[in-house]
Scaffold this motif. Structure first.
Motif, PDB file in Angstrom:
ATOM      1  N   VAL A 170      -1.761  -0.400  -5.662  1.00  9.50           N
ATOM      2  CA  VAL A 170      -1.394  -0.300  -4.247  1.00  9.50           C
ATOM      3  C   VAL A 170      -1.770   1.041  -3.635  1.00  9.50           C
ATOM      4  O   VAL A 170      -1.410   1.322  -2.490  1.00  9.50           O
ATOM      5  N   LYS A 197      -7.833   0.882  -1.714  1.00 11.21           N
ATOM      6  CA  LYS A 197      -7.236   0.380  -2.956  1.00 11.21           C
ATOM      7  C   LYS A 197      -8.293  -0.127  -3.934  1.00 11.21           C
ATOM      8  O   LYS A 197      -8.231   0.154  -5.130  1.00 11.21           O
ATOM      9  N   SER A 230      -3.897   4.142  -1.996  1.00 11.66           N
ATOM     10  CA  SER A 230      -5.016   4.440  -1.109  1.00 11.66           C
ATOM     11  C   SER A 230      -4.914   5.912  -0.716  1.00 11.66           C
ATOM     12  O   SER A 230      -3.860   6.362  -0.272  1.00 11.66           O
ATOM     13  N   ARG A 250      -0.876   3.712 -11.084  1.00 13.04           N
ATOM     14  CA  ARG A 250      -1.380   2.361 -10.816  1.00 13.04           C
ATOM     15  C   ARG A 250      -0.910   1.387 -11.882  1.00 13.04           C
ATOM     16  O   ARG A 250      -0.602   0.232 -11.598  1.00 13.04           O
ATOM     17  N   VAL A 260       0.827  -1.196   0.000  1.00 15.67           N
ATOM     18  CA  VAL A 260       0.000   0.000   0.000  1.00 15.67           C
ATOM     19  C   VAL A 260       0.867   1.253   0.000  1.00 15.67           C
ATOM     20  O   VAL A 260       1.885   1.317   0.692  1.00 15.67           O
TER      21      VAL A 260
END
Length: 746
Positions: free
Chosen positions: A220, A239, A222, A214, A197
């Motif tokens: 990953v 995500k 957020s 992405r 993340v």
């Protein structure tokens, strides 16, 4: 220990640190070795300070000090005792101390561990100062027995090296860092398999660049939205929510985290309906106790038991929130909060400045850049570079405006206040967008990008742009919402329409005089066609300083269309030219249906514009709107230039993939010019770049393709290609001025 913590921004000035330490009544100041002299200046000025601790450059405790392992014994603090006193700028220029109790820190950790998708055994990389947002990830990591890797600064190559070597699985990033990774490195070639993340926060991120990230780094990402006043607690876009083709959804900041209640309220504190704009108000155990020594500001911020964030947002039917504006004048640049009033106060301290207003302007790399509008004192000239240096010395480098615009006066509201809405209008054209949906590009890696912004823009004669107004796209294939979504996906432009006056202001800001092209009028009936042209002519009469003229697009197989062309050539203001498209019913430019129109332009001594190479029209759609690329081959420019030697023929666009043929035609025919709209010069073929500096130097016109590409962006990117200033002068305006003089247009 009975202590509380206050983080100081390392990039701020000594004066700012003195103000904060005095208000906080700090007793101990801890600095790293490079800031020792800085710390001693603060120590000498702040009466409450009793100790200065200098951390060696190699890390660890100061020389001569040691520690022994001992049990961690709970202190006497309660959940309402102050744990973190963090300062944030204020609209009056005085920094505000946000008082966060221990309960806020606990709530922050709970929200982090519940909603932020933290790995089970975190290996956390803090690439930004722990005094900033990156510090909020430390406690949750340690509570799970994880590892924290601390970096003193951000270097994109080293950042990727550390992820690989330390098997980092979570990291806090800001948009600037992510853009730099994409622009300066190739993350897709590195082993980032451990990464679970990346939390991005602190400012708006371009949805287009997020989609690129992405694709190249992985699924990953957020997003976290919060404020210092809420200990970073607010909303999260997890995500899974990023797995969408909708750029609009990627502009969302998500839904409230666990334990947080969010309302959107109007000026009277009432909830606004879904879809309407309101101020974000939050209530959770992470909300501050108040501002230190500022009771009135505290009462306003916590009115009714809710934290009034000052951020305006809307909420969709699915509960997703979209930040659209700020009630405050805060600018988020490179992840740092910068307050316009503080920059304005610094600018006003310079002897050449009479008044100043500061706004944030969208920028692909920094999120926003500090932009200042200044009015000189009578009899004074403003030296832009000296003014930037003055602000840097007074407030620190991050406060120094990246762009300074010297104006005769500042716009005012009816009650005499500076009208910042008017200043923002040319830049923030769509109030519903969290960040600009512009074409992605690769910004330069050095400060040279902003060298161009610190000097007045060059005089531009733009030989081809479209309209930024909704009326300007009447009759286009992109009138429905579905068609617009297709355009967004291909051209990365959100069709964020502006008013006539806002469009003119944008041209004025870019110092551009523009040839406008409707592009789709050839499909209209004669009455609608005339109405559209009258609209264009009214705009030109109202704003003659920014309108060079108009390209006229017709269907030459319709006699009424040909008559309308005759009317435009005789009555239209400025330069009137004919756009020749191969996708009209007449076919390619060498077909007999075009002959009468070409002769009319020859007689009027007015040019024709012929699109060559891959055309934007139809690009990215199924079947390409029935347009074949063969119909855009340079051979048609060659043919009509040969058969009409007295006609001036301008070839539009770069002519890819036939740029060699197009160069040959332009060099062979003295009545052929090239106009290069629709492409960033960084993507020009090498042959074209080379010839622009040599044999084509006097045959090339600047074109932008506004609003898909901005004038400012293209000017910067032309400058980055290494062309000499003389060549740029010719491209930007010199060649066009010579051409216009030759055909009798002032």
């Amino acid at each position: 220990m009975g202590a509380r913590f206050t983080g100081l921004q390392a990039l701020a000035s000594v004066e700012d640190h003195i103000v904060v330490c005095e208000d906080a009544e700090a007793t101990v100041l801890v600095v790293t070795a490079p800031l020792e002299e800085h710390g001693r200046q603060v120590l000498a000025e702040v009466g409450s300070l009793r100790h200065l601790m200098v951390i060696p450059a190699a890390g660890g405790l100061p020389e001569g000090e040691s520690y022994a392992v001992r049990p961690l014994v709970p202190g006497p603090a309660t959940e309402t005792d102050l744990a973190w006193l963090q300062y944030t700028g204020g609209t009056t220029g005085r920094p505000k101390g946000v008082m966060q109790p221990h309960r806020s820190m606990v709530q922050m950790v709970c929200a982090h561990m519940a909603d932020f998708e933290q790995p089970h055994l975190p290996r956390y990389l803090a690439p930004a100062p722990l005094t900033h947002a990156a510090g909020l990830g430390v406690l949750p990591t340690l509570l799970r027995g994880g590892t924290v890797v601390i970096e003193q600064g951000f270097d994109p190559g080293r950042f990727l090296d550390i992820i690989e070597a330390e098997r980092i699985n979570c990291v806090t990033g800001i948009p600037t860092m992510i853009y730099t990774l994409l622009d300066e490195e190739r993350p897709e070639t590195r082993d980032l398999s451990s990464l679970e993340v990346i939390w991005y926060a602190t400012g708006p991120m371009s949805p287009v660049r997020l989609a690129e990230a992405r694709e190249r780094i992985g699924p990953v990402f957020s997003q976290i939205y919060g404020q210092t006043e809420s200990t970073g607690i607010g909303t999260v876009l997890p995500k899974a929510a990023h797995e969408t083709a909708s750029l609009e959804r990627l502009a969302s900041c998500g839904r409230p985290v666990v334990g947080n209640r969010v309302r959107l309220i109007d000026e009277d504190g009432h909830d606004v309906p879904v879809g309407e704009v309101g101020e974000i108000a939050m209530r959770n155990r992470g909300v501050m106790l108040g501002y230190r020594n500022l009771p009135e500001e505290t009462e306003a911020a916590l009115k009714g038991g809710w934290l009034h964030t000052g951020d305006l947002a809307r909420q969709d039917d699915e509960g997703l929130l979209y930040i659209i504006d700020r009630k405050k004048d805060m600018i988020i640049s490179g992840g740092f909060n910068i307050y316009a009033s503080e920059v304005e106060a610094a600018l006003a301290g310079h002897p050449s400045v009479g008044s100043a207003a500061v706004i944030g302007v969208p920028d692909d790399r920094w999120g926003e850049i500090v932009t200042a509008f200044v009015v000189a004192r009578p009899g004074q000239d403003v030296d832009v570079l000296a003014l930037q240096s003055f602000v840097k010395q007074a407030k620190g480098s991050m406060y120094s405006p990246k762009k300074v615009v010297v104006v005769d006066s500042l716009p005012q509201t009816p009650v005499g206040k500076v009208d910042k809405k008017a200043l923002r209008a040319p830049y923030w054209s769509d109030p519903r967008a969290q960040s600009p949906l512009t074409l992605p590009h690769l910004p330069p890696t050095s400060h040279e990008r902003y060298t161009a912004l610190t000097t007045p823009p060059p005089r531009l004669i733009d030989f081809h742009s479209h309209w930024g107004t909704e009326r300007g796209w009447k009759g286009s294939p992109y009138e429905t919402a579905e068609d617009r979504e297709a355009l967004r996906g291909y051209f990365k432009w959100g069709m964020n329409f502006v008013s006539d006056d806002e469009q003119a202001a944008q041209f004025r800001q870019a110092n551009a005089k523009v040839m406008l092209d409707f592009a789709y009028t050839y499909k209209m009936d004669a009455g609608a066609l005339r109405d559209q042209h009258d609209y264009a002519f009214d705009f030109a009469h109202t704003h003659p300083d920014v309108v060079l003229g108009n390209w006229i697009g017709i269907d030459p197989t319709q006699p009424d269309h040909v008559k309308e062309l005759e009317r435009c050539l005789s009555e239209g203001p400025g330069l009137i030219g004919l756009t020749v498209h191969s996708f009209t019913p007449a076919g390619t430019p060498d077909q007999p249906e075009w002959e009468n129109c070409l002769n009319l332009c020859t007689e009027a001594n007015r040019p024709v514009l012929v699109h060559v190479g891959m055309s934007a029209t139809g690009a990215g759609t199924r079947g390409g709107m029935g347009i074949t690329l063969e119909g855009c081959h340079p051979r048609y420019v060659d043919r009509i230039a040969a058969t009409h030697p007295d006609l001036n023929v301008i070839a539009a666009r770069v002519a890819w993939p036939w740029q060699s043929e197009m160069i040959a035609v332009a060099l062979h025919k003295a009545n052929v010019w090239m106009e290069l709209h629709g492409w960033s010069p960084r993507y020009f073929p090498d042959e074209l770049k080379r010839e622009i500096g040599k044999r084509l130097r006097k045959r090339v016109f600047f074109g932008a393709d506004y609003p898909m590409l901005s004038h400012e962006r293209l000017v910067e990117e032309w400058r980055e290609q290494g062309f000499s200033s003389d060549v740029l002068d010719d491209v930007f305006s010199g060649n066009a001025e010579s051409f216009l003089t030759s055909i009798g247009v002032e």
